[in-house]
Design a protein around this motif. Structure first.
Motif, PDB file in Angstrom:
ATOM      1  N   ASN A   1       0.476  -1.374   0.209  1.00  0.00           N
ATOM      2  CA  ASN A   1       0.257   0.075  -0.337  1.00  0.00           C
ATOM      3  C   ASN A   1       1.307   1.063  -0.029  1.00  0.00           C
ATOM      4  OD1 ASN A   1      -2.708  -0.949   0.048  1.00  0.00           O
ATOM      5  ND2 ASN A   1      -3.164  -1.855   2.492  1.00  0.00           N
ATOM      6  N   ASP A   2       1.895   1.234   0.644  1.00  0.00           N
ATOM      7  CA  ASP A   2       3.349   2.420   0.307  1.00  0.00           C
ATOM      8  C   ASP A   2       4.143   1.996  -0.821  1.00  0.00           C
ATOM      9  OD1 ASP A   2       5.698   3.608   1.469  1.00  0.00           O
ATOM     10  OD2 ASP A   2       4.566   3.610   3.171  1.00  0.00           O
ATOM     11  N   ALA A   3       4.032   3.227  -1.529  1.00  0.00           N
ATOM     12  CA  ALA A   3       4.900   3.480  -2.499  1.00  0.00           C
ATOM     13  C   ALA A   3       6.382   3.477  -2.152  1.00  0.00           C
ATOM     14  CB  ALA A   3       5.038   4.631  -3.120  1.00  0.00           C
ATOM     15  N   GLU A   4       6.788   3.602  -1.164  1.00  0.00           N
ATOM     16  CA  GLU A   4       8.214   3.391  -0.706  1.00  0.00           C
ATOM     17  C   GLU A   4       8.400   1.724  -0.758  1.00  0.00           C
ATOM     18  OE1 GLU A   4      11.239   4.543   3.047  1.00  0.00           O
ATOM     19  OE2 GLU A   4       9.666   5.975   2.550  1.00  0.00           O
ATOM     20  N   ASN A   5       7.010   0.756   0.193  1.00  0.00           N
ATOM     21  CA  ASN A   5       7.550  -0.127  -0.264  1.00  0.00           C
ATOM     22  C   ASN A   5       7.905  -1.007  -1.227  1.00  0.00           C
ATOM     23  OD1 ASN A   5       7.447  -0.511   2.948  1.00  0.00           O
ATOM     24  ND2 ASN A   5       5.447  -0.852   3.452  1.00  0.00           N
ATOM     25  N   ARG A   6       6.942  -0.926  -2.384  1.00  0.00           N
ATOM     26  CA  ARG A   6       6.728  -0.824  -3.553  1.00  0.00           C
ATOM     27  C   ARG A   6       8.196  -0.846  -4.476  1.00  0.00           C
ATOM     28  NH1 ARG A   6       1.420   1.696  -3.054  1.00  0.00           N
ATOM     29  NH2 ARG A   6       2.175   3.477  -4.480  1.00  0.00           N
ATOM     30  N   ALA A   7       8.739   0.406  -3.941  1.00  0.00           N
ATOM     31  CA  ALA A   7      10.008   0.555  -4.805  1.00  0.00           C
ATOM     32  C   ALA A   7      11.319  -0.341  -3.874  1.00  0.00           C
ATOM     33  CB  ALA A   7      10.448   2.300  -4.363  1.00  0.00           C
ATOM     34  N   ASP A   8      10.755  -0.254  -2.753  1.00  0.00           N
ATOM     35  CA  ASP A   8      12.135  -1.454  -1.899  1.00  0.00           C
ATOM     36  C   ASP A   8      11.739  -2.943  -2.394  1.00  0.00           C
ATOM     37  OD1 ASP A   8      13.217   0.169  -0.408  1.00  0.00           O
ATOM     38  OD2 ASP A   8      11.980   0.274   1.996  1.00  0.00           O
ATOM     39  N   PHE A   9      10.699  -2.610  -2.683  1.00  0.00           N
ATOM     40  CA  PHE A   9      10.284  -5.268  -3.323  1.00  0.00           C
ATOM     41  C   PHE A   9      11.040  -4.991  -4.779  1.00  0.00           C
ATOM     42  CE2 PHE A   9       7.714  -7.357  -5.823  1.00  0.00           C
ATOM     43  CZ  PHE A   9       7.715  -8.637  -5.352  1.00  0.00           C
ATOM     44  N   VAL A  10      10.696  -4.052  -5.936  1.00  0.00           N
ATOM     45  CA  VAL A  10      10.645  -3.980  -6.744  1.00  0.00           C
ATOM     46  C   VAL A  10      12.347  -3.717  -7.042  1.00  0.00           C
ATOM     47  CG1 VAL A  10      11.077  -2.547  -9.298  1.00  0.00           C
ATOM     48  CG2 VAL A  10       9.305  -2.734  -8.112  1.00  0.00           C
ATOM     49  N   ARG A  11      13.427  -3.078  -6.094  1.00  0.00           N
ATOM     50  CA  ARG A  11      14.778  -3.207  -5.401  1.00  0.00           C
ATOM     51  C   ARG A  11      15.759  -4.409  -5.283  1.00  0.00           C
ATOM     52  NH1 ARG A  11      14.279   2.212  -4.470  1.00  0.00           N
ATOM     53  NH2 ARG A  11      14.040   1.225  -2.485  1.00  0.00           N
TER      54      ARG A  11
ATOM     55  N   GLU B   1      13.501  -7.848  -4.617  1.00  0.00           N
ATOM     56  CA  GLU B   1      12.841  -8.923  -4.482  1.00  0.00           C
ATOM     57  C   GLU B   1      12.976 -10.015  -3.552  1.00  0.00           C
ATOM     58  OE1 GLU B   1      10.624 -10.290  -8.209  1.00  0.00           O
ATOM     59  OE2 GLU B   1      10.471  -8.648  -8.704  1.00  0.00           O
ATOM     60  N   ALA B   2      13.913 -10.768  -3.627  1.00  0.00           N
ATOM     61  CA  ALA B   2      13.891 -11.363  -2.403  1.00  0.00           C
ATOM     62  C   ALA B   2      14.706 -10.967  -1.186  1.00  0.00           C
ATOM     63  CB  ALA B   2      15.847 -12.682  -3.575  1.00  0.00           C
ATOM     64  N   ALA B   3      15.321 -10.308  -1.473  1.00  0.00           N
ATOM     65  CA  ALA B   3      15.851  -9.657   0.398  1.00  0.00           C
ATOM     66  C   ALA B   3      14.477  -8.967   0.768  1.00  0.00           C
ATOM     67  CB  ALA B   3      16.853  -7.997   0.188  1.00  0.00           C
ATOM     68  N   TYR B   4      13.259  -8.536  -0.330  1.00  0.00           N
ATOM     69  CA  TYR B   4      12.439  -7.860   0.390  1.00  0.00           C
ATOM     70  C   TYR B   4      11.363  -9.142   1.416  1.00  0.00           C
ATOM     71  CZ  TYR B   4       8.448  -4.795   1.393  1.00  0.00           C
ATOM     72  OH  TYR B   4       7.474  -3.922   1.811  1.00  0.00           O
ATOM     73  N   CYS B   5      11.794 -10.868   0.613  1.00  0.00           N
ATOM     74  CA  CYS B   5      10.869 -11.199   0.823  1.00  0.00           C
ATOM     75  C   CYS B   5      11.236 -12.151   1.897  1.00  0.00           C
ATOM     76  CB  CYS B   5      10.880 -12.382   0.005  1.00  0.00           C
ATOM     77  SG  CYS B   5      10.101 -12.596  -1.871  1.00  0.00           S
ATOM     78  N   ALA B   6      11.942 -11.764   1.963  1.00  0.00           N
ATOM     79  CA  ALA B   6      13.556 -12.531   3.747  1.00  0.00           C
ATOM     80  C   ALA B   6      12.923 -11.836   4.554  1.00  0.00           C
ATOM     81  CB  ALA B   6      15.088 -12.466   3.102  1.00  0.00           C
ATOM     82  N   ARG B   7      13.292 -10.450   4.812  1.00  0.00           N
ATOM     83  CA  ARG B   7      12.626  -9.711   5.492  1.00  0.00           C
ATOM     84  C   ARG B   7      11.041  -9.811   5.961  1.00  0.00           C
ATOM     85  NH1 ARG B   7      11.285  -3.436   4.706  1.00  0.00           N
ATOM     86  NH2 ARG B   7      12.504  -3.903   2.569  1.00  0.00           N
ATOM     87  N   TYR B   8      10.345 -10.696   5.573  1.00  0.00           N
ATOM     88  CA  TYR B   8       8.652 -10.975   5.986  1.00  0.00           C
ATOM     89  C   TYR B   8       9.017 -12.350   6.374  1.00  0.00           C
ATOM     90  CZ  TYR B   8       6.707  -6.124   5.092  1.00  0.00           C
ATOM     91  OH  TYR B   8       6.469  -4.588   5.481  1.00  0.00           O
ATOM     92  N   GLY B   9       9.505 -12.822   6.382  1.00  0.00           N
ATOM     93  CA  GLY B   9       9.797 -14.341   6.913  1.00  0.00           C
ATOM     94  C   GLY B   9       8.827 -15.503   6.151  1.00  0.00           C
TER      95      GLY B   9
ATOM     96  N   LYS C   1      -2.296  -6.308  -4.510  1.00  0.00           N
ATOM     97  CA  LYS C   1      -1.698  -5.671  -4.033  1.00  0.00           C
ATOM     98  C   LYS C   1      -0.425  -6.243  -5.408  1.00  0.00           C
ATOM     99  CE  LYS C   1      -3.762  -3.969  -0.624  1.00  0.00           C
ATOM    100  NZ  LYS C   1      -4.862  -3.091  -1.345  1.00  0.00           N
ATOM    101  N   PHE C   2      -0.119  -7.058  -5.076  1.00  0.00           N
ATOM    102  CA  PHE C   2       1.420  -7.406  -5.655  1.00  0.00           C
ATOM    103  C   PHE C   2       1.170  -7.960  -7.388  1.00  0.00           C
ATOM    104  CE2 PHE C   2       3.319 -11.480  -7.627  1.00  0.00           C
ATOM    105  CZ  PHE C   2       4.587 -11.155  -7.734  1.00  0.00           C
TER     106      PHE C   2
END
Length: 130
Positions: free
Chosen positions: A47-57, A59-67, A96-97
């Motif tokens: 929902n947050d544009a900054e999080n979407r940008a982090d994910f795109v930068r 993706e694997a690290a973003y998935c790991a951050r959420y377990g 959202k994804f």
């Protein structure tokens, strides 16, 4: 607290169950909610544009951050929305994804039913009109 015995009574009487299965659509109940909690929480973060940008930068690290599980991460990286549903994803959070991918709920519905998006839209309109 009173216990709902309606389903048991319906089953014993041979009456149809209140829950009906829809081809290609996993039921999102308590078990799926637990299984997909991290995945759905991550998708909600989009929902947050900054999080979407982090994910795109990354993706694997973003998935790991959420377990996310290995299977969830692989399905997400492979853009396999149907597998994500099987792994506990809730269609509304996965939307959202899907939005990051340029897809919408009708695209997801078409994937679930094996129809083209136009065929799926026509099916929805026919159901509305029947």
């Amino acid at each position: 607290m009173a216990r709902d015995t309606g389903a048991t009574e319906r089953a014993a009487s041979g009456a149809p169950s209140a829950r009906r299965e829809i081809f290609g659509t996993p039921i999102f109940g308590p078990e799926a909610a637990q299984k997909g909690y991290a995945l759905n929480k991550m998708c909600f973060s989009f929902n947050d544009a900054e999080n979407r940008a982090d994910f795109v930068r990354d993706e694997a690290a973003y998935c790991a951050r959420y377990g996310l599980t290995v299977a969830q991460t692989e399905a997400l990286l492979g853009r396999d929305l149907l597998k994500l549903l099987d792994l506990g994803g809730n269609a509304y959070y996965l939307a959202k994804f899907a939005g990051i991918l340029g897809l919408n709920m009708q695209d997801i519905g078409a994937l679930q039913t094996g129809l083209s998006v136009e065929q799926f839209k026509a099916k929805l309109l026919a159901a509305r009109d029947s």
